[in-house]
Write a protein that holds these residues in place. Structure first.
Motif, mmCIF file in Angstrom:
data_model
loop_
_atom_site.group_PDB
_atom_site.id
_atom_site.type_symbol
_atom_site.label_atom_id
_atom_site.label_comp_id
_atom_site.label_asym_id
_atom_site.label_seq_id
_atom_site.Cartn_x
_atom_site.Cartn_y
_atom_site.Cartn_z
ATOM 1 N N GLU A 133 0.923 -1.185 0.017
ATOM 2 C CA GLU A 133 -0.125 0.108 -0.200
ATOM 3 C C GLU A 133 0.927 1.442 0.149
ATOM 4 O O GLU A 133 0.228 2.431 0.291
ATOM 5 N N ALA A 137 5.124 3.782 -6.390
ATOM 6 C CA ALA A 137 5.194 2.559 -7.142
ATOM 7 C C ALA A 137 6.231 1.634 -7.306
ATOM 8 O O ALA A 137 6.153 0.564 -7.117
ATOM 9 N N ARG A 140 6.051 -0.228 -4.098
ATOM 10 C CA ARG A 140 4.993 -1.426 -4.317
ATOM 11 C C ARG A 140 5.433 -2.861 -5.240
ATOM 12 O O ARG A 140 5.238 -3.559 -4.979
ATOM 13 N N LEU A 162 -3.776 -5.726 -7.121
ATOM 14 C CA LEU A 162 -2.915 -5.025 -7.755
ATOM 15 C C LEU A 162 -2.777 -5.366 -9.169
ATOM 16 O O LEU A 162 -2.534 -4.403 -10.046
ATOM 17 N N ASP A 166 -3.941 -1.310 -9.863
ATOM 18 C CA ASP A 166 -2.902 -0.482 -9.349
ATOM 19 C C ASP A 166 -2.668 0.503 -10.648
ATOM 20 O O ASP A 166 -2.975 0.190 -11.858
ATOM 21 N N ASP A 168 -0.045 1.942 -11.788
ATOM 22 C CA ASP A 168 1.107 1.926 -12.251
ATOM 23 C C ASP A 168 1.526 0.625 -13.069
ATOM 24 O O ASP A 168 1.101 -0.612 -12.382
ATOM 25 N N VAL A 171 3.509 -2.171 -11.658
ATOM 26 C CA VAL A 171 2.991 -2.887 -10.460
ATOM 27 C C VAL A 171 2.303 -3.829 -10.879
ATOM 28 O O VAL A 171 2.247 -4.966 -10.512
ATOM 29 N N ARG A 172 1.356 -3.534 -11.815
ATOM 30 C CA ARG A 172 0.236 -4.577 -12.275
ATOM 31 C C ARG A 172 1.095 -5.651 -12.926
ATOM 32 O O ARG A 172 0.562 -6.849 -12.702
#
Length: 307
Positions: A133, A137, A140, A162, A166, A168, A171-172
């Motif tokens: 959280e 980015a 994460r 995510l 998410d 970003d 991140v995904r």
């Protein structure tokens, strides 16, 4: 006192820097304390050289010294310390790193999590879960990697969120890769959604993970991904369809044997070989004259598998 030790105390910072480099060439554990002392040198160049040299040593004192440099005023010093920490191998070092995962500086949090990722230590779980959280980015993303490396199944609900939501794309993408931990309904749903993500890198990762999980329920979506505008996504989808060994995918795969990208033609041939359906034989025989030698090799292998 040795000659190098004298040079490490020289008033000229360039002499001290060269002394660190010369000492690093010997890479003797008995000299680790000299590098650790050099981490506090007044010259950024010397501190960076010492931090890079400590990549080859792992002790509590070395880890502590490198962590302290993560918020050094000079970017080169911070980067050198982060790189050496990422080379740590002893899981015992995690106890020294984990408390710093909530540091006020985003770069420090990122570097700590990157170092923890390789250690695969249980102490990494709590700070990584909290960092999912994080406002930054890159933090994460590293938190996702830590949990993926640890194969921490309880993190799946957070990771599915995510992977699809998410803001970003990196991140995904990381989350889509980490979903290979298990194959429940929520994971399938998240990966299928990721197959139509706006970022092609996320779609590519989702296609890869679906193949690793060998989820036959995703066959239709992977077939659709063969038409992706990015050949990299189509390649991963072809690879995953090969792993699923579904004859239903053959008609969609056959046209890719004539694709402009040789890598995709090669992967398509391999997938057809894994599926093993004789319906692919005529197209594979035609592809045996492909101008690319790696494609021809893949075609020969596929023909042998089907025969």
């Amino acid at each position: 006192m040795t000659t190098i030790e004298h040079r490490l105390q020289h008033e000229d910072s360039e002499v001290r820097r060269i002394a660190v480099l010369d000492l690093a060439d010997e890479a003797d554990e008995d000299d680790a304390h000299l590098f650790i002392a050099a981490l506090r040198d007044s010259s950024a160049e010397v501190r960076a050289a010492a931090a890079r040299a400590l990549e080859f040593f792992e002790s509590d004192a070395a880890v502590t010294g490198l962590v302290e440099l993560l918020d050094d005023e000079e970017a080169d010093v911070r980067a050198a310390a982060a790189q050496s920490l990422s080379e740590l191998k002893d899981p015992q070092s995690a106890r020294l790193l984990a408390p710093h995962a909530a540091h006020p500086q985003a770069f420090v949090r990122f570097a700590i999590l990157r170092a923890l990722r390789e250690l695969r230590a249980p102490e990494s779980i709590a700070p990584a879960l909290a960092a999912l959280e994080d406002a930054d980015a890159i933090v994460r993303r590293e938190a996702v990697a830590v949990l993926g490396y640890l194969k921490h199944v309880p993190a799946l609900p957070a990771l599915t969120g995510l992977a699809t939501a998410d803001p970003d794309p990196e991140v995904r993408r990381a989350a889509a890769g980490a979903l290979g931990l298990a194959s429940d309904a929520s994971v399938l749903s998240a990966l299928v959604a990721a197959l139509i993500d706006p970022a092609w890198q996320v779609r590519e990762e989702a296609a890869t993970t679906l193949g690793k999980l060998r989820l036959p329920q995703a066959g239709e979506q992977l077939v659709a991904a063969l038409q992706d505008s990015y050949w990299q996504v189509a390649l991963r989808a072809a690879r995953s369809l090969g792993r699923l060994r579904s004859p239903a995918a053959v008609p969609a795969l056959l046209p890719l044997l004539a694709h402009a990208i040789a890598n995709l033609r090669r992967e398509t041939a391999l997938a057809l070989g894994e599926i093993g359906d004789s319906a692919a034989l005529p197209a594979l025989r035609s592809a045996a004259q492909d101008p690319d030698p790696e494609v021809r090799k893949a075609v020969r292998l596929a023909l042998e598998q089907i025969r």
